[in-house]
Design an enzyme around this catalytic site. Structure first.
Site, short mmCIF file in Angstrom:
data_model
loop_
_atom_site.label_atom_id
_atom_site.label_comp_id
_atom_site.label_asym_id
_atom_site.label_seq_id
_atom_site.Cartn_x
_atom_site.Cartn_y
_atom_site.Cartn_z
N HIS A 157 9.20 -5.58 3.58
CA HIS A 157 9.77 -4.50 3.43
C HIS A 157 10.40 -3.42 5.46
CE1 HIS A 157 9.33 -4.36 -0.85
NE2 HIS A 157 7.84 -4.89 -1.07
N HIS A 167 4.09 -9.21 3.18
CA HIS A 167 4.15 -8.53 2.39
C HIS A 167 4.60 -7.40 3.43
CE1 HIS A 167 5.16 -7.55 -1.82
NE2 HIS A 167 5.74 -6.47 -1.99
N GLU A 168 3.81 -6.43 3.36
CA GLU A 168 3.93 -5.26 3.98
C GLU A 168 5.53 -5.35 5.08
OE1 GLU A 168 4.24 -2.81 1.96
OE2 GLU A 168 2.79 -3.48 0.43
#
Length: 770
Positions: A559, A555-556
């Protein structure tokens, strides 16, 4: 005007936040199982020597990383950032530099040539200030030295206060209005420049630029107050809650025999009641395994309690936001915030999960009936959810060996190589360049363009470090060769000012590089990933990630790659600087890739991960948790509506009423969970963004990637239609182009309804959901 918000700091998702506070619990992401199509799957590219180096660097414990032969430097390679005092000096020099640039922009109305440079210069001004603010945000959260943290706090407040003043600068506004109203100048703006100009324009309008001077002063005052209240609120969300007092007799029959026996022995030895703190292992064990309701009820109430001061802080924040909105002529903070978002209203996402949640709730009620031998369908209380629907830990769709941190990073690098032609490569770190010896530095390397940015990975838990995971944008990408910065310095003649300007320029000019095949020189992005994984040791070996930690890292990194690939001329629209309800799309989509056995084969250097069914499952109570998230999105909207303005506003009463009218599980009297709802600050009036982007990400996965997740052509399409534009293009246009759905281009009510229909499809079609 300068558009700096908390949006460049992305912390853990609502799923992770709510689970950590004991409110929601472990559940799977809404992704489809990967199935093989009749077509041939793309062949994964082989692992490289750089991939092997990544595994070794993250998995082999050592006191320090590569620094041999490199000279001492300051944070992020800035020679002068070696002490906390130097950080304050940087802030002061940046403010002087910003004042010079501000004066230049104001004088643009007197020069035809300068009018054509106004949007560029406004973006440069934003970059000057945001570069220092973003660095301060990281330092005050990650640096282990309290003196550095204190200096970062001072820098952050000083810079934000200056930015608030600029947001109400009438002269700057008039210059921008001249640019947009002059046909020749306005028509000369490219699409990205026009979008940037409109962002500045909207920020001015939101700041009440047309108000009388005394009201503009009030705007700055309220903005500063909101900043302070927000920081206080976030600090209080993490504060410990009071313990629950449990009688030993209430713990009879615990399913967890080991810990249950230990707790009873402890009670016998001390001959008194047990004190159980929310969030502790004891509290979790009681919520999941105590057959009697009373201890679970006590722990739940303790975990969801608030002090009067905590409630006052939140309500003061909400009231100040409401006053700010009224000051600029908006009915509420939500009205002010949603004007430039994809979803002008999140109503389209609010109702469809109810029937699925009711079905799951009935199943829990039947379990409770059988357990307690009650009349049919007893009420499920908030403290029953974990006992009657115990969440199993997330698991991969295929059987996998233990995944080390280095192995997962290697898999990420191989995934990016297959999709985008981009890899991760270890980079040497100079002494003083990082804030802790745990930090690793990765170069992000494009097969055509070379290094396109850097990721600093601070991944191991340590005392004083914030919990959870977060992505920090320390430096945004932008084009720099056409800055024409020399003209800023006219009138800056004295020696002290020149010296201060040189310090600011040295910071601003760092990490620039001509990108082959591009039109100019670009400032390359720098991001930081913060996690709290277990540190590898010589005795226990490398860090083994649980599956939910692998999900978090993916998920990170979604980004991070948005920041890396975004290649816009203006930093104000670079990478993750886009609409709040669009920014989670890349990170949520990354989680979907973990449902593909083909992708999971990248975790093995030789590609030998067995393609056989693993312990893959869906949480049968997921729809209950999703419905709860929808309620919290509704709560966020109410808290930022006109209802929050009266002096007698009661946030707890609002929470109770929402659960009574729309909830499925009754509100528990005496609780006030809202003081732990940290997203109310960073995502005020936009908490629905996670659900909204989850719907879009699921659609993108199904339409583009599910049958051949490593297809380079598909990856390039996604990169070029979504990631590279950041916020420089309307997100509805990006999504419609990616999905070949021209009817969605305008982002109208029908487009929102279409996204709502996607959610319905996801709830119905996923196997094993109920």
């Amino acid at each position: 005007m300068l558009g700096h918000t908390a949006r460049n700091v992305f912390s853990k998702s609502p799923r992770q936040v709510l689970r950590s506070h004991g409110y929601l619990h472990t559940k799977r992401i809404p992704a489809a199982r990967a199935v093989r199509s009749a077509t041939t799957l793309s062949t994964p590219s082989p692992a490289t020597g750089d991939d092997v180096d990544i595994i070794a660097d993250f998995d082999i414990p050592r006191a320090a990383h590569k620094s041999s032969g490199l000279s001492y430097t300051g944070l992020f390679g800035h020679d002068f950032l070696t002490t906390p005092l130097s950080f304050i000096q940087l802030a002061n020099s940046t403010l002087q530099r910003a004042e010079l640039l501000t004066r230049r922009i104001v004088k643009s109305k007197d020069s035809r040539e300068e009018l054509f440079k106004v949007v560029k210069n406004l973006d440069r001004l934003s970059d000057l200030l945001c570069g220092v603010i973003d660095l301060a945000e990281l330092v005050r959260n990650a640096h282990p030295d309290p003196v550095w943290v204190q200096s970062a706090e001072l820098v952050y407040e000083k810079m934000c206060e200056f930015m608030n003043v600029l947001n109400t600068d009438v002269d700057l506004y008039h210059v921008l209005r001249t640019v947009l109203s002059d046909p020749e100048v306005s028509n000369a703006l490219g699409p990205e420049a026009r979008e940037t100009a409109l962002i500045f324009w909207r920020d001015f309008e939101k700041s009440g630029i047309n108000l009388p001077p005394e009201q503009r002063t009030k705007f700055v005052s309220l903005s500063t107050e909101i900043l302070h209240l927000g920081r206080q609120f976030l600090n209080e969300t993490a504060s410990p809650r009071p313990p629950a007092v449990i009688k030993p007799s209430e713990l009879a029959g615990l399913k967890d025999r080991t810990m249950g026996a230990r707790i009873r022995l402890q009670a016998q030895f001390t001959q008194r009641d047990l004190v159980v703190y929310p969030g502790s292992l004891q509290a979790q064990m009681i919520m999941h395994t105590a057959p009697q309701e009373e201890p679970r009820r006590k722990v739940y109430i303790a975990a969801n309690s608030s002090t009067p001061d905590q409630i006052h802080t939140l309500e003061a924040l909400l009231r100040a936001r409401g006053e700010l909105a009224r000051l600029v002529g908006k009915p509420s903070y939500a009205h002010m915030t949603l004007t430039d978002k994809m979803a002008k209203s999140p109503d389209a996402l609010m109702d469809h999960t109810r029937p699925y949640a009711r079905k799951a709730l009935r199943a829990l009620s039947e379990r409770k009936q059988t357990h307690l031998n009650t009349p049919p369908l007893p009420i499920i209380q908030a403290w029953d959810r974990d006992y009657y629907c115990p969440p199993e830990p997330p698991a991969p769709p295929v059987s996998l060996p233990p995944l080390t941190l280095g192995t997962v990073f290697m898999g990420l690098s191989r995934l990016f190589r297959n999709l985008y032609g981009i890899t991760l490569r270890l980079s040497n770190v100079s002494p003083g360049e990082t804030w802790h010896t745990d930090v690793r530095k990765l170069e992000v390397v494009d097969e055509q363009f070379g290094v396109i940015g850097w990721i600093y990975a601070d991944l191991f838990a340590r005392k004083g470090k914030p919990s959870g995971a977060a992505h920090y944008t320390v430096r945004c990408s932008r084009r720099t060769d056409d800055d024409d910065a020399e003209r800023d310095l006219e009138g800056a003649q004295d020696e002290n000012t020149q010296r201060m300007i040189q310090l600011s320029d040295a910071f601003d000019n760092a990490r620039r590089r001509r990108i082959p095949g591009s039109e100019g020189v670009f400032q390359l992005p720098v991001v930081v990933l913060l996690c709290e994984f277990t540190r590898p040791t010589a005795s226990k070996g490398p860090t083994i990630l649980a599956w939910h930690e692998v999900l978090t890292l993916f998920h990170e990194m979604g980004h991070a790659m948005h920041s890396m690939i975004g290649r816009t001329e203006y930093q104000n629209v670079s990478g993750t600087r886009c609409a709040t309800d669009f920014v989670e799309l890349p990170s949520i989509l990354m989680e979907h890739f973990l449902n593909s056995p083909t992708v999971l084969s990248l975790f093995d250097i030789n590609g030998n991960v067995p393609i056989k069914q693993g312990n893959h499952h869906e949480d049968p109570c997921k729809s209950i948790d999703t419905h709860t998230q929808i309620l919290l999105a509704a709560l966020d909207q109410i808290y930022h509506s006109p209802e929050a303005l009266p002096s007698n506003f009661d946030s707890t009463a609002v929470l109770a009423k929402l659960y009574e009218t729309c909830g499925l599980i009754p509100y528990v009297s005496g609780t006030s969970w809202q003081t732990q709802f940290g997203h109310l600050f960073g995502y005020g009036a936009t908490y629905y963004s996670y659900l909204f982007d989850r719907a879009i990400a699921s659609r993108v996965w199904r339409k583009l990637f599910v049958h051949d997740p490593l297809n380079r052509i598909t990856g390039e399409k996604y990169k070029n239609e979504i990631l590279r534009h950041g916020g420089g293009k309307d997100p509805w246009q990006m999504v419609s182009a990616l999905l070949n759905a021209p009817a969605m281009t305008d982002g109208d009510a029908e487009a929102m309804a279409e996204v709502g229909r996607w959610k319905i499809e996801d709830e119905v079609s996923l196997p094993g959901r109920h």
